[in-house]
Write a protein that holds these residues in place. Structure first.
Motif, PDB file in Angstrom:
ATOM      1  N   UNK A 104      13.056  -8.380   6.418  1.00  0.00           N
ATOM      2  CA  UNK A 104      11.942  -8.147   5.498  1.00  0.00           C
ATOM      3  C   UNK A 104      12.352  -7.242   4.347  1.00  0.00           C
ATOM      4  N   UNK A 105      12.025  -7.700   3.141  1.00  0.00           N
ATOM      5  CA  UNK A 105      12.052  -6.839   1.965  1.00  0.00           C
ATOM      6  C   UNK A 105      10.645  -6.282   1.795  1.00  0.00           C
ATOM      7  N   UNK A 106      10.512  -4.980   1.943  1.00  0.00           N
ATOM      8  CA  UNK A 106       9.205  -4.325   1.871  1.00  0.00           C
ATOM      9  C   UNK A 106       8.905  -3.894   0.447  1.00  0.00           C
ATOM     10  N   UNK A 107       7.805  -4.403  -0.091  1.00  0.00           N
ATOM     11  CA  UNK A 107       7.344  -3.940  -1.402  1.00  0.00           C
ATOM     12  C   UNK A 107       6.306  -2.855  -1.161  1.00  0.00           C
ATOM     13  N   UNK A 108       6.732  -1.603  -1.347  1.00  0.00           N
ATOM     14  CA  UNK A 108       5.858  -0.454  -1.145  1.00  0.00           C
ATOM     15  C   UNK A 108       5.767   0.270  -2.478  1.00  0.00           C
ATOM     16  N   UNK A 109       4.742  -0.014  -3.230  1.00  0.00           N
ATOM     17  CA  UNK A 109       4.746   0.416  -4.628  1.00  0.00           C
ATOM     18  C   UNK A 109       4.130   1.796  -4.810  1.00  0.00           C
ATOM     19  N   UNK A 110       4.940   2.728  -5.261  1.00  0.00           N
ATOM     20  CA  UNK A 110       4.344   3.919  -5.849  1.00  0.00           C
ATOM     21  C   UNK A 110       4.202   3.705  -7.353  1.00  0.00           C
ATOM     22  N   UNK A 111       4.940   2.703  -7.875  1.00  0.00           N
ATOM     23  CA  UNK A 111       4.744   2.225  -9.241  1.00  0.00           C
ATOM     24  C   UNK A 111       4.499   0.724  -9.170  1.00  0.00           C
ATOM     25  N   UNK A 112       3.450   0.256  -9.835  1.00  0.00           N
ATOM     26  CA  UNK A 112       3.141  -1.167  -9.889  1.00  0.00           C
ATOM     27  C   UNK A 112       2.845  -1.508 -11.346  1.00  0.00           C
ATOM     28  N   UNK A 113       3.905  -1.703 -12.127  1.00  0.00           N
ATOM     29  CA  UNK A 113       3.732  -1.959 -13.556  1.00  0.00           C
ATOM     30  C   UNK A 113       3.224  -0.719 -14.266  1.00  0.00           C
ATOM     31  N   UNK A 115       0.526   0.766 -13.754  1.00  0.00           N
ATOM     32  CA  UNK A 115      -0.296   1.604 -12.885  1.00  0.00           C
ATOM     33  C   UNK A 115       0.566   2.268 -11.820  1.00  0.00           C
ATOM     34  N   UNK A 116       0.026   3.302 -11.190  1.00  0.00           N
ATOM     35  CA  UNK A 116       0.647   3.944 -10.036  1.00  0.00           C
ATOM     36  C   UNK A 116      -0.134   3.550  -8.799  1.00  0.00           C
ATOM     37  N   UNK A 117       0.555   3.512  -7.672  1.00  0.00           N
ATOM     38  CA  UNK A 117      -0.133   3.177  -6.432  1.00  0.00           C
ATOM     39  C   UNK A 117      -0.187   1.692  -6.163  1.00  0.00           C
ATOM     40  N   UNK A 118      -1.211   1.249  -5.422  1.00  0.00           N
ATOM     41  CA  UNK A 118      -2.446   1.943  -5.061  1.00  0.00           C
ATOM     42  C   UNK A 118      -2.243   2.974  -3.951  1.00  0.00           C
ATOM     43  N   UNK A 119      -2.945   4.103  -4.122  1.00  0.00           N
ATOM     44  CA  UNK A 119      -2.861   5.186  -3.164  1.00  0.00           C
ATOM     45  C   UNK A 119      -4.129   5.253  -2.321  1.00  0.00           C
ATOM     46  N   UNK A 120      -4.044   5.865  -1.134  1.00  0.00           N
ATOM     47  CA  UNK A 120      -5.259   6.090  -0.340  1.00  0.00           C
ATOM     48  C   UNK A 120      -6.225   7.011  -1.088  1.00  0.00           C
ATOM     49  N   UNK A 121      -7.496   6.890  -0.770  1.00  0.00           N
ATOM     50  CA  UNK A 121      -8.506   7.717  -1.434  1.00  0.00           C
ATOM     51  C   UNK A 121      -8.252   9.199  -1.229  1.00  0.00           C
ATOM     52  N   UNK A 122      -7.652   9.546  -0.097  1.00  0.00           N
ATOM     53  CA  UNK A 122      -7.442  10.971   0.170  1.00  0.00           C
ATOM     54  C   UNK A 122      -6.387  11.592  -0.739  1.00  0.00           C
ATOM     55  N   UNK A 123      -5.573  10.752  -1.371  1.00  0.00           N
ATOM     56  CA  UNK A 123      -4.600  11.260  -2.336  1.00  0.00           C
ATOM     57  C   UNK A 123      -5.212  11.351  -3.727  1.00  0.00           C
ATOM     58  N   UNK A 124      -6.149  10.450  -4.021  1.00  0.00           N
ATOM     59  CA  UNK A 124      -6.730  10.417  -5.365  1.00  0.00           C
ATOM     60  C   UNK A 124      -5.859   9.609  -6.310  1.00  0.00           C
ATOM     61  N   UNK A 125      -5.790  10.024  -7.552  1.00  0.00           N
ATOM     62  CA  UNK A 125      -4.999   9.337  -8.579  1.00  0.00           C
ATOM     63  C   UNK A 125      -3.973  10.298  -9.172  1.00  0.00           C
ATOM     64  N   UNK A 126      -2.912  10.578  -8.427  1.00  0.00           N
ATOM     65  CA  UNK A 126      -1.955  11.587  -8.879  1.00  0.00           C
ATOM     66  C   UNK A 126      -1.076  11.087 -10.009  1.00  0.00           C
ATOM     67  N   UNK A 127      -0.562  12.010 -10.793  1.00  0.00           N
ATOM     68  CA  UNK A 127       0.476  11.695 -11.770  1.00  0.00           C
ATOM     69  C   UNK A 127       1.801  11.563 -11.022  1.00  0.00           C
TER      70      UNK A 127
END
Length: 370
Positions: A104-113, A115-127
Protein backbone atom coordinates in the motif's frame (compact mmCIF):
# COMPACT_ATOMS: atom_id res chain seq x y z
CA UNK A 1 -4.63 25.57 -13.02
CA UNK A 2 -4.55 29.32 -12.62
CA UNK A 3 -5.47 30.41 -9.13
CA UNK A 4 -7.06 33.63 -10.43
CA UNK A 5 -9.45 31.54 -12.49
CA UNK A 6 -10.00 28.68 -10.12
CA UNK A 7 -10.05 29.96 -6.59
CA UNK A 8 -9.46 27.48 -3.80
CA UNK A 9 -8.24 24.00 -4.70
CA UNK A 10 -10.34 21.02 -3.83
CA UNK A 11 -9.31 17.39 -3.45
CA UNK A 12 -10.39 14.92 -6.09
CA UNK A 13 -11.83 11.92 -4.42
CA UNK A 14 -10.90 8.47 -5.50
CA UNK A 15 -14.15 6.89 -4.48
CA UNK A 16 -15.37 3.79 -2.97
CA UNK A 17 -18.71 3.85 -1.15
CA UNK A 18 -18.93 0.83 1.07
CA UNK A 19 -22.08 -0.37 2.83
CA UNK A 20 -21.37 -3.39 4.97
CA UNK A 21 -24.16 -5.92 4.43
CA UNK A 22 -22.17 -9.11 4.76
CA UNK A 23 -19.15 -10.40 6.63
CA UNK A 24 -16.31 -11.62 4.48
CA UNK A 25 -14.91 -15.03 5.25
CA UNK A 26 -11.18 -15.40 5.83
CA UNK A 27 -10.03 -16.69 2.47
CA UNK A 28 -6.53 -17.72 1.57
CA UNK A 29 -4.12 -14.92 0.81
CA UNK A 30 -3.67 -14.23 -2.91
CA UNK A 31 -0.57 -16.07 -4.12
CA UNK A 32 -0.17 -15.05 -7.79
CA UNK A 33 3.18 -13.62 -8.74
CA UNK A 34 3.00 -9.85 -8.49
CA UNK A 35 5.12 -6.77 -9.13
CA UNK A 36 5.18 -4.55 -6.04
CA UNK A 37 6.16 -1.54 -8.12
CA UNK A 38 3.07 -1.70 -10.33
CA UNK A 39 -0.14 -0.38 -8.84
CA UNK A 40 -3.75 0.43 -9.58
CA UNK A 41 -6.19 2.67 -7.73
CA UNK A 42 -8.98 0.18 -7.02
CA UNK A 43 -12.45 1.70 -6.97
CA UNK A 44 -16.10 0.76 -7.29
CA UNK A 45 -17.98 1.83 -10.45
CA UNK A 46 -21.01 2.76 -8.32
CA UNK A 47 -21.79 5.28 -5.61
CA UNK A 48 -22.72 2.45 -3.25
CA UNK A 49 -21.40 -1.08 -3.11
CA UNK A 50 -21.33 -3.89 -0.61
CA UNK A 51 -18.12 -5.07 0.95
CA UNK A 52 -18.70 -8.37 -0.82
CA UNK A 53 -18.83 -6.58 -4.19
CA UNK A 54 -15.70 -4.66 -3.34
CA UNK A 55 -14.01 -7.94 -2.47
CA UNK A 56 -14.70 -9.09 -6.03
CA UNK A 57 -13.44 -5.79 -7.45
CA UNK A 58 -10.17 -6.20 -5.55
CA UNK A 59 -9.82 -9.76 -6.77
CA UNK A 60 -10.35 -8.65 -10.37
CA UNK A 61 -7.64 -6.01 -9.95
CA UNK A 62 -5.21 -8.40 -8.27
CA UNK A 63 -5.62 -10.99 -11.02
CA UNK A 64 -3.76 -8.64 -13.37
CA UNK A 65 -0.58 -9.19 -11.39
CA UNK A 66 -0.33 -5.75 -9.75
CA UNK A 67 1.37 -5.67 -6.39
CA UNK A 68 0.29 -2.28 -5.07
CA UNK A 69 -2.67 0.01 -4.52
CA UNK A 70 -3.19 3.50 -3.15
CA UNK A 71 -5.16 4.08 0.04
CA UNK A 72 -6.32 7.64 0.73
CA UNK A 73 -6.57 7.86 4.49
CA UNK A 74 -6.90 11.21 6.20
CA UNK A 75 -6.15 12.18 9.76
CA UNK A 76 -9.69 13.37 10.58
CA UNK A 77 -10.99 9.88 9.78
CA UNK A 78 -8.55 7.92 11.91
CA UNK A 79 -8.30 10.13 15.00
CA UNK A 80 -11.61 12.04 15.28
CA UNK A 81 -11.03 12.48 19.02
CA UNK A 82 -7.54 13.19 20.28
CA UNK A 83 -5.87 9.96 21.31
CA UNK A 84 -8.87 7.83 20.26
CA UNK A 85 -8.56 5.92 17.00
CA UNK A 86 -11.34 4.71 14.74
CA UNK A 87 -10.08 1.85 12.58
CA UNK A 88 -13.40 0.55 11.28
CA UNK A 89 -13.20 2.01 7.79
CA UNK A 90 -9.47 1.62 7.26
CA UNK A 91 -9.51 -1.97 8.54
CA UNK A 92 -12.04 -2.88 5.84
CA UNK A 93 -9.88 -1.49 3.04
CA UNK A 94 -6.57 -2.71 4.40
CA UNK A 95 -7.92 -6.23 4.86
CA UNK A 96 -8.77 -6.36 1.14
CA UNK A 97 -5.29 -5.20 0.21
CA UNK A 98 -3.76 -7.75 2.55
CA UNK A 99 -5.94 -10.57 1.23
CA UNK A 100 -4.83 -9.80 -2.34
CA UNK A 101 -1.14 -9.52 -1.48
CA UNK A 102 -0.99 -5.81 -2.30
CA UNK A 103 1.50 -3.40 -0.79
CA UNK A 104 0.00 0.00 0.00
CA UNK A 105 1.01 3.53 -0.86
CA UNK A 106 -0.61 5.60 1.87
CA UNK A 107 -1.79 9.07 0.95
CA UNK A 108 -1.83 10.89 4.28
CA UNK A 109 -2.12 14.54 3.42
CA UNK A 110 -0.99 17.28 5.69
CA UNK A 111 -0.90 19.24 2.41
CA UNK A 112 -3.60 18.71 -0.21
CA UNK A 113 -2.95 21.24 -2.96
CA UNK A 114 -3.76 24.77 -1.87
CA UNK A 115 -5.33 23.51 1.35
CA UNK A 116 -3.89 21.91 4.48
CA UNK A 117 -5.31 18.77 6.00
CA UNK A 118 -8.06 17.74 6.38
CA UNK A 119 -7.40 17.75 10.10
CA UNK A 120 -9.57 16.51 12.98
CA UNK A 121 -11.78 19.14 14.58
CA UNK A 122 -9.73 18.96 17.76
CA UNK A 123 -6.74 20.35 15.88
CA UNK A 124 -8.67 23.14 14.17
CA UNK A 125 -7.13 24.83 11.12
CA UNK A 126 -3.44 25.20 11.93
CA UNK A 127 -0.85 26.95 9.82
CA UNK A 128 2.14 24.95 8.57
CA UNK A 129 4.28 25.91 11.55
CA UNK A 130 1.50 25.04 14.02
CA UNK A 131 0.58 21.53 12.80
CA UNK A 132 2.84 19.90 15.33
CA UNK A 133 5.60 17.52 14.31
CA UNK A 134 5.05 15.13 17.22
CA UNK A 135 1.30 14.93 16.61
CA UNK A 136 1.88 13.89 12.98
CA UNK A 137 4.47 11.32 14.04
CA UNK A 138 2.07 9.91 16.64
CA UNK A 139 -0.80 9.28 14.18
CA UNK A 140 1.49 7.96 11.45
CA UNK A 141 3.17 5.63 13.93
CA UNK A 142 -0.25 4.29 14.93
CA UNK A 143 -1.21 3.66 11.30
CA UNK A 144 2.08 2.10 10.29
CA UNK A 145 2.16 -0.11 13.38
CA UNK A 146 -1.32 -1.42 12.61
CA UNK A 147 -0.86 -1.93 8.87
CA UNK A 148 2.45 -3.51 7.98
CA UNK A 149 1.49 -3.64 4.29
CA UNK A 150 1.97 0.15 4.11
CA UNK A 151 5.51 0.56 2.83
CA UNK A 152 5.21 4.05 1.31
CA UNK A 153 3.77 7.30 2.65
CA UNK A 154 2.84 10.40 0.65
CA UNK A 155 2.92 13.16 3.24
CA UNK A 156 1.87 16.00 0.91
CA UNK A 157 0.01 15.93 -2.41
CA UNK A 158 -0.10 18.48 -5.25
CA UNK A 159 2.59 20.12 -3.15
CA UNK A 160 3.49 22.68 -5.83
CA UNK A 161 0.09 24.38 -5.46
CA UNK A 162 0.61 25.02 -1.75
CA UNK A 163 3.76 27.04 -2.41
CA UNK A 164 3.03 28.56 -5.81
CA UNK A 165 2.37 32.00 -4.33
CA UNK A 166 4.03 31.39 -0.96
CA UNK A 167 7.53 30.17 -1.68
CA UNK A 168 8.64 31.84 1.55
CA UNK A 169 6.89 28.98 3.38
CA UNK A 170 9.02 26.27 1.77
CA UNK A 171 11.68 26.35 4.55
CA UNK A 172 8.89 25.99 7.13
CA UNK A 173 7.61 22.86 5.43
CA UNK A 174 11.11 21.47 4.95
CA UNK A 175 11.73 21.72 8.68
CA UNK A 176 8.39 20.08 9.46
CA UNK A 177 8.91 17.29 6.91
CA UNK A 178 12.46 16.53 8.01
CA UNK A 179 11.42 16.33 11.66
CA UNK A 180 8.57 13.94 10.86
CA UNK A 181 10.74 11.96 8.46
CA UNK A 182 13.56 11.24 10.89
CA UNK A 183 11.25 10.25 13.74
CA UNK A 184 9.20 7.94 11.52
CA UNK A 185 12.36 6.33 10.13
CA UNK A 186 13.50 5.59 13.70
CA UNK A 187 10.25 3.74 14.37
CA UNK A 188 9.68 2.27 10.89
CA UNK A 189 13.02 2.18 9.04
CA UNK A 190 11.67 0.23 6.07
CA UNK A 191 8.82 2.65 5.31
CA UNK A 192 9.61 5.23 2.63
CA UNK A 193 8.30 8.78 2.96
CA UNK A 194 8.05 11.51 0.33
CA UNK A 195 5.90 14.18 -1.29
CA UNK A 196 3.84 14.18 -4.48
CA UNK A 197 3.59 16.83 -7.19
CA UNK A 198 1.22 17.18 -10.13
CA UNK A 199 3.55 17.07 -13.13
CA UNK A 200 1.14 18.58 -15.64
CA UNK A 201 0.55 21.57 -13.37
CA UNK A 202 4.26 21.93 -12.68
CA UNK A 203 4.95 22.08 -16.42
CA UNK A 204 1.91 24.19 -17.34
CA UNK A 205 2.70 26.81 -14.70
CA UNK A 206 6.51 26.65 -14.71
CA UNK A 207 6.74 25.53 -11.08
CA UNK A 208 9.81 23.35 -11.53
CA UNK A 209 11.78 25.26 -8.90
CA UNK A 210 9.30 24.28 -6.19
CA UNK A 211 9.78 20.60 -6.98
CA UNK A 212 13.57 20.83 -6.95
CA UNK A 213 13.45 22.76 -3.67
CA UNK A 214 11.29 20.07 -2.11
CA UNK A 215 13.00 16.97 -3.54
CA UNK A 216 13.42 15.60 -0.02
CA UNK A 217 12.72 12.30 1.72
CA UNK A 218 13.12 8.87 0.17
CA UNK A 219 11.57 9.65 -3.22
CA UNK A 220 9.74 12.30 -5.24
CA UNK A 221 6.30 11.25 -6.50
CA UNK A 222 4.28 12.62 -9.38
CA UNK A 223 0.72 12.51 -10.61
CA UNK A 224 0.17 13.10 -14.32
CA UNK A 225 -2.68 13.88 -16.70
CA UNK A 226 -2.10 15.06 -20.31
CA UNK A 227 -4.16 18.22 -19.81
CA UNK A 228 -3.96 21.98 -19.96
CA UNK A 229 -5.17 24.32 -17.21
CA UNK A 230 -8.79 23.80 -18.33
CA UNK A 231 -8.54 20.00 -18.04
CA UNK A 232 -8.64 19.46 -21.79
CA UNK A 233 -6.37 16.75 -23.22
CA UNK A 234 -3.82 18.58 -25.35
CA UNK A 235 -1.07 15.98 -25.75
CA UNK A 236 -0.48 13.03 -28.00
CA UNK A 237 0.58 9.85 -26.18
CA UNK A 238 4.18 10.39 -27.25
CA UNK A 239 4.14 14.02 -26.10
CA UNK A 240 2.78 12.84 -22.76
CA UNK A 241 5.62 10.34 -22.40
CA UNK A 242 8.05 13.14 -23.23
CA UNK A 243 6.53 15.03 -20.28
CA UNK A 244 7.17 12.04 -18.04
CA UNK A 245 10.87 12.17 -18.90
CA UNK A 246 11.05 15.50 -17.04
CA UNK A 247 10.58 13.83 -13.67
CA UNK A 248 14.18 12.65 -13.42
CA UNK A 249 15.65 16.14 -13.75
CA UNK A 250 13.08 17.48 -11.29
CA UNK A 251 13.85 14.81 -8.70
CA UNK A 252 17.62 15.24 -8.90
CA UNK A 253 19.33 12.30 -7.25
CA UNK A 254 16.12 10.97 -5.66
CA UNK A 255 14.20 7.93 -6.91
CA UNK A 256 10.84 8.82 -8.46
CA UNK A 257 7.36 7.37 -8.19
CA UNK A 258 4.32 7.70 -10.42
CA UNK A 259 1.58 8.09 -7.84
CA UNK A 260 -1.40 8.54 -10.20
CA UNK A 261 -1.12 8.42 -13.99
CA UNK A 262 -4.19 8.71 -16.18
CA UNK A 263 -5.71 9.28 -19.59
CA UNK A 264 -9.43 9.93 -19.89
CA UNK A 265 -11.65 8.46 -22.60
CA UNK A 266 -14.19 11.32 -22.40
CA UNK A 267 -14.66 12.96 -25.80
CA UNK A 268 -15.87 16.03 -23.89
CA UNK A 269 -12.24 16.75 -22.98
CA UNK A 270 -10.65 15.26 -26.09
CA UNK A 271 -10.16 11.67 -25.05
CA UNK A 272 -11.14 8.31 -26.55
CA UNK A 273 -10.68 4.59 -25.91
CA UNK A 274 -8.00 3.85 -28.51
CA UNK A 275 -5.72 6.72 -27.52
CA UNK A 276 -6.00 5.77 -23.84
CA UNK A 277 -4.78 2.26 -24.72
CA UNK A 278 -1.99 3.69 -26.85
CA UNK A 279 -0.82 5.94 -24.02
CA UNK A 280 -0.99 3.11 -21.49
CA UNK A 281 1.27 0.99 -23.69
CA UNK A 282 3.76 3.83 -24.15
CA UNK A 283 3.67 4.67 -20.44
CA UNK A 284 4.59 1.09 -19.56
CA UNK A 285 7.42 1.19 -22.08
CA UNK A 286 8.64 4.30 -20.26
CA UNK A 287 8.41 2.46 -16.94
CA UNK A 288 10.30 -0.57 -18.26
CA UNK A 289 13.09 1.60 -19.64
CA UNK A 290 13.46 3.42 -16.31
CA UNK A 291 12.47 0.78 -13.77
CA UNK A 292 15.72 0.95 -11.86
CA UNK A 293 15.09 4.62 -11.02
CA UNK A 294 11.43 4.21 -10.05
CA UNK A 295 9.83 3.35 -6.73
CA UNK A 296 6.31 2.66 -8.03
CA UNK A 297 4.05 3.16 -11.03
CA UNK A 298 0.29 3.35 -10.39
CA UNK A 299 -2.61 3.82 -12.81
CA UNK A 300 -5.17 6.27 -11.47
CA UNK A 301 -8.48 4.39 -11.69
CA UNK A 302 -9.79 0.87 -12.30
CA UNK A 303 -13.42 1.78 -13.08
CA UNK A 304 -15.20 4.75 -14.59
CA UNK A 305 -17.94 6.31 -12.49
CA UNK A 306 -21.24 7.98 -13.41
CA UNK A 307 -20.89 11.54 -14.65
CA UNK A 308 -21.26 14.14 -11.94
CA UNK A 309 -19.91 11.95 -9.15
CA UNK A 310 -16.15 12.36 -9.40
CA UNK A 311 -15.12 15.76 -8.11
CA UNK A 312 -16.66 15.58 -4.66
CA UNK A 313 -17.18 12.00 -3.62
CA UNK A 314 -17.64 10.22 -0.32
CA UNK A 315 -16.86 6.82 1.03
CA UNK A 316 -19.29 5.34 3.51
CA UNK A 317 -18.93 2.35 5.76
CA UNK A 318 -22.02 1.80 7.85
CA UNK A 319 -23.14 5.14 9.25
CA UNK A 320 -19.78 6.84 8.82
CA UNK A 321 -18.71 9.02 5.91
CA UNK A 322 -15.19 9.43 4.59
CA UNK A 323 -14.10 11.96 2.02
CA UNK A 324 -10.94 10.72 0.39
CA UNK A 325 -8.75 12.20 -2.26
CA UNK A 326 -5.71 11.96 -4.39
CA UNK A 327 -4.34 14.82 -6.45
CA UNK A 328 -5.83 18.18 -5.64
CA UNK A 329 -7.54 20.20 -8.31
CA UNK A 330 -9.52 23.37 -8.05
CA UNK A 331 -11.89 25.16 -10.28
CA UNK A 332 -14.42 27.49 -11.65
CA UNK A 333 -17.65 25.88 -12.81
CA UNK A 334 -16.24 25.59 -16.34
CA UNK A 335 -13.06 23.87 -15.22
CA UNK A 336 -14.83 21.67 -12.68
CA UNK A 337 -17.18 20.42 -15.41
CA UNK A 338 -14.21 19.30 -17.46
CA UNK A 339 -12.51 17.88 -14.42
CA UNK A 340 -15.56 15.79 -13.63
CA UNK A 341 -15.75 14.50 -17.21
CA UNK A 342 -12.03 13.71 -17.22
CA UNK A 343 -11.95 11.90 -13.89
CA UNK A 344 -15.21 9.97 -14.29
CA UNK A 345 -13.90 8.51 -17.55
CA UNK A 346 -10.30 7.82 -16.55
CA UNK A 347 -10.91 4.16 -15.67
CA UNK A 348 -9.90 1.06 -17.59
CA UNK A 349 -13.40 -0.44 -17.29
CA UNK A 350 -16.58 1.55 -17.82
CA UNK A 351 -19.13 1.92 -15.04
CA UNK A 352 -21.32 -0.79 -16.60
CA UNK A 353 -18.51 -3.28 -16.16
CA UNK A 354 -17.50 -3.40 -19.83
CA UNK A 355 -13.69 -3.42 -20.23
CA UNK A 356 -12.12 -0.79 -22.45
CA UNK A 357 -9.27 -1.78 -24.79
CA UNK A 358 -6.92 -0.37 -22.15
CA UNK A 359 -7.97 -3.02 -19.59
CA UNK A 360 -6.60 -5.85 -21.69
CA UNK A 361 -3.56 -3.73 -22.51
CA UNK A 362 -3.03 -3.08 -18.80
CA UNK A 363 -3.18 -6.80 -17.98
CA UNK A 364 -0.78 -7.56 -20.81
CA UNK A 365 1.70 -4.90 -19.73
CA UNK A 366 1.60 -5.88 -16.05
CA UNK A 367 2.24 -9.52 -16.93
CA UNK A 368 5.21 -8.47 -19.04
CA UNK A 369 6.77 -6.77 -15.99
CA UNK A 370 6.42 -9.89 -13.79
Amino acid sequence: MDKKILGVAVGIAVIITIVIVTTLQSPEIFTQKTNEKIGLVINSPNQSTTLQDLDQIYSKAAETGIGRSNVYLFWNLVEPVRGEYDWKQSDALMSLNNKNNLQVTLYFSIINGETLGPFPNWIGNPSLNAIGEDRVVSILDAILSRYEIVDTVILAGQTESQFRFYEQNIPVYKELFNGIYHKIKEKHPDVKVGNAFTLDQVLNKNLQNIVTDLAIGDFVAFSYSPVDSLNDIIKTPQQAVDDLKEIFDLAGDKPVGIFEISWSTSDFVGGNDSVQADFLEKAFEFYTENESKMEFFTWYRQYDKPEGTCVFEKQEIGDDTLTVGGSGFGGSEHVIERLNQYVCNAGLINNDGVPKPSWNEFKKQVQMTN
